[in-house]
Structures are given as structure tokens and as C-alpha cells.
Write a protein that holds these residues in place. Sequence first.
Motif, PDB file in Angstrom:
ATOM      1  N   LYS A  18      32.823  33.765  36.792  1.00  0.00           N
ATOM      2  CA  LYS A  18      33.868  32.945  37.433  1.00  0.00           C
ATOM      3  C   LYS A  18      33.744  33.021  38.955  1.00  0.00           C
ATOM      4  O   LYS A  18      33.770  32.004  39.640  1.00  0.00           O
ATOM      5  N   SER A  38      45.139  38.636  43.601  1.00  0.00           N
ATOM      6  CA  SER A  38      45.941  39.340  42.605  1.00  0.00           C
ATOM      7  C   SER A  38      46.159  40.794  42.991  1.00  0.00           C
ATOM      8  O   SER A  38      45.440  41.348  43.830  1.00  0.00           O
ATOM      9  N   ARG A  42      43.345  48.591  38.808  1.00  0.00           N
ATOM     10  CA  ARG A  42      41.990  49.089  38.556  1.00  0.00           C
ATOM     11  C   ARG A  42      41.331  49.506  39.873  1.00  0.00           C
ATOM     12  O   ARG A  42      41.696  49.009  40.946  1.00  0.00           O
ATOM     13  N   ARG A  45      35.514  47.880  42.751  1.00  0.00           N
ATOM     14  CA  ARG A  45      34.070  47.990  42.505  1.00  0.00           C
ATOM     15  C   ARG A  45      33.394  48.067  43.869  1.00  0.00           C
ATOM     16  O   ARG A  45      33.979  47.653  44.877  1.00  0.00           O
ATOM     17  N   TYR A  54      41.263  41.862  45.711  1.00  0.00           N
ATOM     18  CA  TYR A  54      42.515  42.246  45.045  1.00  0.00           C
ATOM     19  C   TYR A  54      43.362  43.019  46.041  1.00  0.00           C
ATOM     20  O   TYR A  54      42.848  43.544  47.033  1.00  0.00           O
ATOM     21  N   GLU A  73      53.153  36.096  37.207  1.00  0.00           N
ATOM     22  CA  GLU A  73      52.724  36.499  35.861  1.00  0.00           C
ATOM     23  C   GLU A  73      52.029  37.827  35.994  1.00  0.00           C
ATOM     24  O   GLU A  73      51.587  38.188  37.081  1.00  0.00           O
ATOM     25  N   THR A  75      49.774  41.048  33.406  1.00  0.00           N
ATOM     26  CA  THR A  75      49.302  41.482  32.097  1.00  0.00           C
ATOM     27  C   THR A  75      48.666  42.853  32.209  1.00  0.00           C
ATOM     28  O   THR A  75      48.425  43.351  33.319  1.00  0.00           O
ATOM     29  N   PHE A  77      45.220  44.680  31.057  1.00  0.00           N
ATOM     30  CA  PHE A  77      43.874  44.308  30.611  1.00  0.00           C
ATOM     31  C   PHE A  77      43.009  45.555  30.628  1.00  0.00           C
ATOM     32  O   PHE A  77      42.857  46.186  31.672  1.00  0.00           O
ATOM     33  N   TYR A  82      47.228  43.763  35.948  1.00  0.00           N
ATOM     34  CA  TYR A  82      46.783  42.702  36.851  1.00  0.00           C
ATOM     35  C   TYR A  82      47.946  41.721  36.971  1.00  0.00           C
ATOM     36  O   TYR A  82      48.573  41.403  35.952  1.00  0.00           O
ATOM     37  N   GLY A  83      48.211  41.201  38.169  1.00  0.00           N
ATOM     38  CA  GLY A  83      49.287  40.222  38.306  1.00  0.00           C
ATOM     39  C   GLY A  83      49.147  39.371  39.551  1.00  0.00           C
ATOM     40  O   GLY A  83      48.446  39.733  40.500  1.00  0.00           O
ATOM     41  N   THR A  84      49.843  38.219  39.509  1.00  0.00           N
ATOM     42  CA  THR A  84      49.803  37.269  40.630  1.00  0.00           C
ATOM     43  C   THR A  84      51.060  37.396  41.469  1.00  0.00           C
ATOM     44  O   THR A  84      52.151  37.103  40.975  1.00  0.00           O
ATOM     45  N   GLU A 102      42.654  33.036  39.548  1.00  0.00           N
ATOM     46  CA  GLU A 102      41.584  33.408  38.620  1.00  0.00           C
ATOM     47  C   GLU A 102      42.164  34.519  37.746  1.00  0.00           C
ATOM     48  O   GLU A 102      42.210  35.686  38.139  1.00  0.00           O
ATOM     49  N   ILE A 103      42.654  34.146  36.575  1.00  0.00           N
ATOM     50  CA  ILE A 103      43.402  35.087  35.740  1.00  0.00           C
ATOM     51  C   ILE A 103      42.994  34.963  34.269  1.00  0.00           C
ATOM     52  O   ILE A 103      42.348  33.988  33.893  1.00  0.00           O
ATOM     53  N   GLU A 104      43.410  35.945  33.459  1.00  0.00           N
ATOM     54  CA  GLU A 104      43.000  35.885  32.059  1.00  0.00           C
ATOM     55  C   GLU A 104      44.035  35.099  31.214  1.00  0.00           C
ATOM     56  O   GLU A 104      45.002  34.568  31.753  1.00  0.00           O
ATOM     57  N   GLY A 107      47.975  35.639  31.159  1.00  0.00           N
ATOM     58  CA  GLY A 107      48.547  35.184  32.432  1.00  0.00           C
ATOM     59  C   GLY A 107      48.662  33.675  32.448  1.00  0.00           C
ATOM     60  O   GLY A 107      49.662  33.118  32.888  1.00  0.00           O
ATOM     61  N   ARG A 149      35.753  45.471  27.022  1.00  0.00           N
ATOM     62  CA  ARG A 149      35.614  44.171  27.693  1.00  0.00           C
ATOM     63  C   ARG A 149      34.956  43.158  26.756  1.00  0.00           C
ATOM     64  O   ARG A 149      35.327  41.978  26.730  1.00  0.00           O
TER      65      ARG A 149
HETATM   66  P1  5GP Z   1      38.109  42.307  36.565  1.00  0.00           P
HETATM   67  O1  5GP Z   1      38.502  43.728  36.295  1.00  0.00           O
HETATM   68  O2  5GP Z   1      36.790  41.949  35.895  1.00  0.00           O
HETATM   69  O3  5GP Z   1      38.142  41.957  38.037  1.00  0.00           O
HETATM   70  O4  5GP Z   1      39.213  41.373  35.900  1.00  0.00           O
HETATM   71  C1  5GP Z   1      39.504  41.484  34.548  1.00  0.00           C
HETATM   72  C2  5GP Z   1      40.231  40.237  34.076  1.00  0.00           C
HETATM   73  O5  5GP Z   1      41.515  40.161  34.686  1.00  0.00           O
HETATM   74  C3  5GP Z   1      39.506  38.928  34.441  1.00  0.00           C
HETATM   75  O6  5GP Z   1      39.516  38.094  33.297  1.00  0.00           O
HETATM   76  C4  5GP Z   1      40.347  38.358  35.542  1.00  0.00           C
HETATM   77  O7  5GP Z   1      40.287  36.933  35.583  1.00  0.00           O
HETATM   78  C5  5GP Z   1      41.717  38.833  35.161  1.00  0.00           C
HETATM   79  N1  5GP Z   1      42.671  38.847  36.257  1.00  0.00           N
HETATM   80  C6  5GP Z   1      42.436  39.072  37.572  1.00  0.00           C
HETATM   81  N2  5GP Z   1      43.568  38.986  38.274  1.00  0.00           N
HETATM   82  C7  5GP Z   1      44.541  38.680  37.392  1.00  0.00           C
HETATM   83  C8  5GP Z   1      45.950  38.424  37.511  1.00  0.00           C
HETATM   84  O8  5GP Z   1      46.544  38.453  38.580  1.00  0.00           O
HETATM   85  N3  5GP Z   1      46.624  38.162  36.375  1.00  0.00           N
HETATM   86  C9  5GP Z   1      46.023  38.089  35.157  1.00  0.00           C
HETATM   87  N4  5GP Z   1      46.787  37.796  34.122  1.00  0.00           N
HETATM   88  N5  5GP Z   1      44.715  38.320  35.006  1.00  0.00           N
HETATM   89  C10 5GP Z   1      43.981  38.613  36.101  1.00  0.00           C
END
Ligand code: 5GP
Length: 191
Positions: A18, A38, A42, A45, A54, A73, A75, A77, A82-84, A102-104, A107, A149
Amino acid sequence: MNKKGLLIVVSGPSGVGKGTVLKQFMNDPELKLSYSVSMTTRAPRPGEVDGVNYYFVNREQFEKAIQEGDLLEWTEFVGNYYGTPLSGVEKLRNEGRNVLLEIEVNGCRQVKEKCPDALTIFIVPPSMKELEKRIRGRSTEPEEIVQQRLAKASKEMEMTGSYRYVVCNDDVELAADIIKVIIKRHMEKDF
Ligand code: 5GP
């Protein structure tokens, strides 16, 4: 007065690319995009910057944001929140910016409940085998997390039907061009 900006949700299993696809057009002035940063618990990286990729916070800070209603929103994960952040999204849209989240999938469901007119796009990999290769290729995480994952990715792939558009990331430039066309058409016309 500016036309209100779009709320654009881009989802897709982790490892689908993405970020790489979005990077191709995020700064294209024609698209007037603003990326919603967001909040997550976590760990960063290598190369990730606080406030850019983030907002990296601890669980206590995240739970406070939930309680105070600061999130559009959120969640959990694979063990992290993770949230907006709500602040900014409406303001930017009222200024005519198209705000991209960019969310799952969880969300996205919450966003659709609050903003039924959100433009939702799901990016799929060319195959699950290719996705596994990509997840392993970039992983800095233990095998257990990689497995989680992958399992989550399979589940997410079942949710493509709830998105307005599904785009395959076989070729990054092509996927980016398709998404650009979708955004431009939605800017010109109310669907
Ligand atoms: P990653 O750890 O790989 O950065 O993200 C893991 C998943 O969390 C990805 O699918 C990403 O799109 C999603 N994600 C990132 N930020 C948010 C958020 O603010 N809200 C939600 N619901 N998902 C998020």
C-alpha cells in the motif's frame, strides 16, 4: 468556497505494498491529498519517523485517546492498537483537501458507518504466495507475528466485497495510475 474534500480509505493486507503504491501519487498537486497519520502502539520499524509514518504512543496514551473520543476509528491488530486521530480530518476536508486513510478492514467498517460517502479502495496482491514472500521479505518481526499477519491477511482478503473498488498491485505504477483515475473521477463528480 472550496468543495468539501473526499474521505478516501485505502486498505489491503499487510505486505501488499500500500505504502509503495500511495507514494507514487501522494504529492501529486492535482489530487490535493493529505495523509492521515495514525496513532499506534506498535514499535517503529527501521526508518519510520514519529509524526510522519505514525504517532508512536504507549497503550495508556492510546486508551486515553479512545476514552476521550479523540479517534475517528480504532482497532487492535496482531497485539497492537491502531487508530485515526479525529482532529484534522474534518478541518482538512472542509479546506477542500482529500484526506486519505490507510487503515485495515475493521477501521474501514467504522468509517463507513460514520461517513457513508467515504471512497473505499482495497488493494489485493497478485497471489497469496506472492504476499507471503513480500511479508517475509520486509519482516523484522518474529515468526509468530509473521504467522499472525499471514492469517489476518487471508481473513482480510474475504472482505474485498465491502469496498467500492478493488485494485491489484501486480505492477506498482499501474496500480497507482488506476487509483489516481478513481480519485480524479470522484473529485469531478458525485457518485
Ligand atoms: P503495519 O503494522 O503493517 O504498519 O500496519 C498494520 C495494519 O494496520 C495495516 O493493514 C494498516 O493499514 C493498518 N492501520 C494503520 N493505521 C491504522 C489505523 O489508524 N486504523 C486502522 N484501523 N488500521 C490501521
